[in-house]
Design an enzyme around this catalytic site. Structure first.
Site, PDB file in Angstrom:
ATOM      1  N   ASP A 150       0.817  -1.218   0.000  1.00 39.65           N
ATOM      2  CA  ASP A 150       0.000   0.000   0.000  1.00 39.65           C
ATOM      3  C   ASP A 150       0.851   1.268   0.000  1.00 39.65           C
ATOM      4  OD1 ASP A 150      -2.607  -0.640  -0.220  1.00 39.65           O
ATOM      5  OD2 ASP A 150      -3.180  -0.074   1.808  1.00 39.65           O
ATOM      6  N   GLY A 212     -12.906   6.043   2.714  1.00 41.61           N
ATOM      7  CA  GLY A 212     -13.632   4.898   3.241  1.00 41.61           C
ATOM      8  C   GLY A 212     -13.626   5.031   4.747  1.00 41.61           C
ATOM      9  N   ARG A 287     -23.047   6.967   6.500  1.00 38.02           N
ATOM     10  CA  ARG A 287     -24.442   6.978   6.049  1.00 38.02           C
ATOM     11  C   ARG A 287     -25.345   7.645   7.082  1.00 38.02           C
ATOM     12  NH1 ARG A 287     -23.853   0.791   4.158  1.00 38.02           N
ATOM     13  NH2 ARG A 287     -22.793   0.853   6.168  1.00 38.02           N
ATOM     14  N   GLY A 333     -15.402   3.604  -0.386  1.00 38.68           N
ATOM     15  CA  GLY A 333     -16.818   3.447  -0.017  1.00 38.68           C
ATOM     16  C   GLY A 333     -17.572   4.755   0.128  1.00 38.68           C
ATOM     17  N   GLY A 335     -16.277   7.872  -0.923  1.00 40.35           N
ATOM     18  CA  GLY A 335     -16.041   8.643  -2.144  1.00 40.35           C
ATOM     19  C   GLY A 335     -16.940   8.228  -3.297  1.00 40.35           C
ATOM     20  N   ASN A 337     -19.999   6.690  -2.953  1.00 41.81           N
ATOM     21  CA  ASN A 337     -21.434   6.641  -2.637  1.00 41.81           C
ATOM     22  C   ASN A 337     -22.009   7.875  -1.957  1.00 41.81           C
ATOM     23  OD1 ASN A 337     -21.912   3.859  -3.549  1.00 41.81           O
ATOM     24  ND2 ASN A 337     -20.494   3.327  -1.908  1.00 41.81           N
TER      25      ASN A 337
END
Length: 400
Positions: A150, A212, A287, A333, A335, A337
């Site tokens: 990474d 994320g 969310r 996730g 970025g 949605n």
């Protein structure tokens, strides 16, 4: 069927993500997650041939039991999948300064991963367990295991980006510097953005935002990383799910000296109890923050701090673009949605010429890619990441 199938393993401290991917066409033949390691509810969920399955692994199970189950139960049902595996790709969170690219795993590579344990104390030990178990489970592929780091994409950063203004001996003698993370994702979306822009990758200037549960922003100039928001560890930078990101370092002394917190307590607080969780006092889930932005003070507070920090990084990194910024990219996730995050962030960047298109922005969610800005505006794109595909392609290429 293709014979370029690669088993991709991503071992965390309490979980193992796995997939079998065709490195040529990107097709996924199997994907799954083993989770809740060392707990009574340790379990494994997977998807194969379009059907979803779940199984208990037994109380206290961990990486070894999970890989055993994958090999002896799941793959036993489709022996042709096992037979066609050509390589195993391992996601490695931290490769220190030693690794500027993916590498076939040997004793030297294993030592390099061990040497970087202090910089990724949760992840690197888990990766080493995953590698050891993979070698046991797939003896025929012993020389076909590849480590994909990474940190590798960020190794092109110049000294002025990676050095901290600390005594230079800390870097010289102890390798204390910025390393970054999510490099595989930043690399992937850089390649995809170049295709979308119809430019050679070595000519694109981008600011890539991987958002994320962990998040980082990378400045990409002429296709190479020149700066990134995560630091020595993945704690620096953006507001994250449970991580604080940037703080005044003296807060740590204040917590210790004035509030009597131990070093372990402070570490736990900054990594597991801060970020969106700390700001909402309810959840680390973006969310919740989006859904309750208009109605709950805790959600509004968290969202506003999150987007303020993100916009500051994008603004700062625009200074590294040599006067030409082709696009800002959103991935990960959140970025991919969270339309509200993108809109609130880009609305702060009018100086850079961003004008969001509300309809396009709301359409580019749930795996859909595309421009989210108006015609004539500076470009912002959503590009779903695919780290597993990069890992599969690197593993296939290096073991061919």
């Amino acid at each position: 069927m293709s014979s370029k199938l690669v088993l991709v393993l991503n071992c965390g401290s309490s979980s193992l993500k796995f997939a079998i991917i065709d490195a040529v066409n990107g097709e996924e033949h199997l994907s799954g997650l083993a989770e809740c390691f060392h707990l009574p509810e340790a379990r494994l969920k997977w998807k194969m041939d379009g059907a979803k399955h779940e199984a208990a692994l037994g109380a206290g199970a961990a990486h070894s039991e999970a890989l055993n189950y994958i090999v002896n139960t799941i793959l036993a049902q489709k022996p042709e999948l096992s037979a066609q595996l050509t390589a195993i790709g391992h996601r490695i969170v931290h490769g220190g300064e030693k690794f500027t690219a993916s590498a076939v795993i040997n004793d030297e590579v294993l030592q390099g991963i061990k040497d970087s344990v202090p910089f990724a104390p949760l992840h690197n030990p888990a990766h080493l367990i995953g590698i050891a178990e993979a070698l046991k489970s797939f003896p025929k592929l012993a020389d076909k295991n590849v480590a994909v780091f990474d940190t590798a994409f960020h190794q092109t950063m110049p000294e002025e980006s990676y050095l901290y203004a600390l005594p230079y001996s800390l870097y010289r003698d102890h390798s204390v510097r910025r390393y970054g993370a999510h490099g595989t994702s930043h690399f992937y979306v850089t390649q995809e953005a170049a295709k979308a822009l119809n430019k050679p990758v070595e000519e694109v200037n981008l600011i890539t935002c991987h958002l994320g549960n962990g998040g980082s922003v990378t400045a990409v100039r002429n296709g190479k990383c020149v700066d990134t928001s995560m630091g020595l560890t993945p704690l620096e930078g953006l507001v994250m799910g449970t991580r604080s990101g940037d703080i005044d370092p003296a807060i740590i002394f204040h917590l210790h000296d004035s509030l009597g917190m131990s070093v372990d307590q402070i570490n736990k607080m900054l990594t597991k109890e801060s970020g969106l969780l700390g700001l909402t006092e309810v959840t680390s889930d973006c969310r919740y923050v989006e859904d309750n932005y208009e109605s709950k003070a805790d959600a509004k507070r968290a969202m506003d701090v999150f987007c303020h920090r993100l916009a500051k990084y994008i603004g700062a990194y625009s200074a590294l673009m040599d006067g030409r910024l082709d696009a800002v990219i959103f991935t990960g996730g959140i970025g991919e949605n969270a339309g509200m995050v993108r809109e609130l962030t880009l609305n702060k960047l009018g100086l850079l010429g961003f004008e969001i298109d509300h309809e396009r922005n709301m359409a580019a969610r749930f795996g859909k890619s595309g421009a989210i800005t108006k015609d004539g505006s500076r470009l912002a794109l959503v590009i779903p990441t695919n780290e597993e595909l990069v890992i599969a392609q690197d593993a296939s290429r290096l073991t061919a």
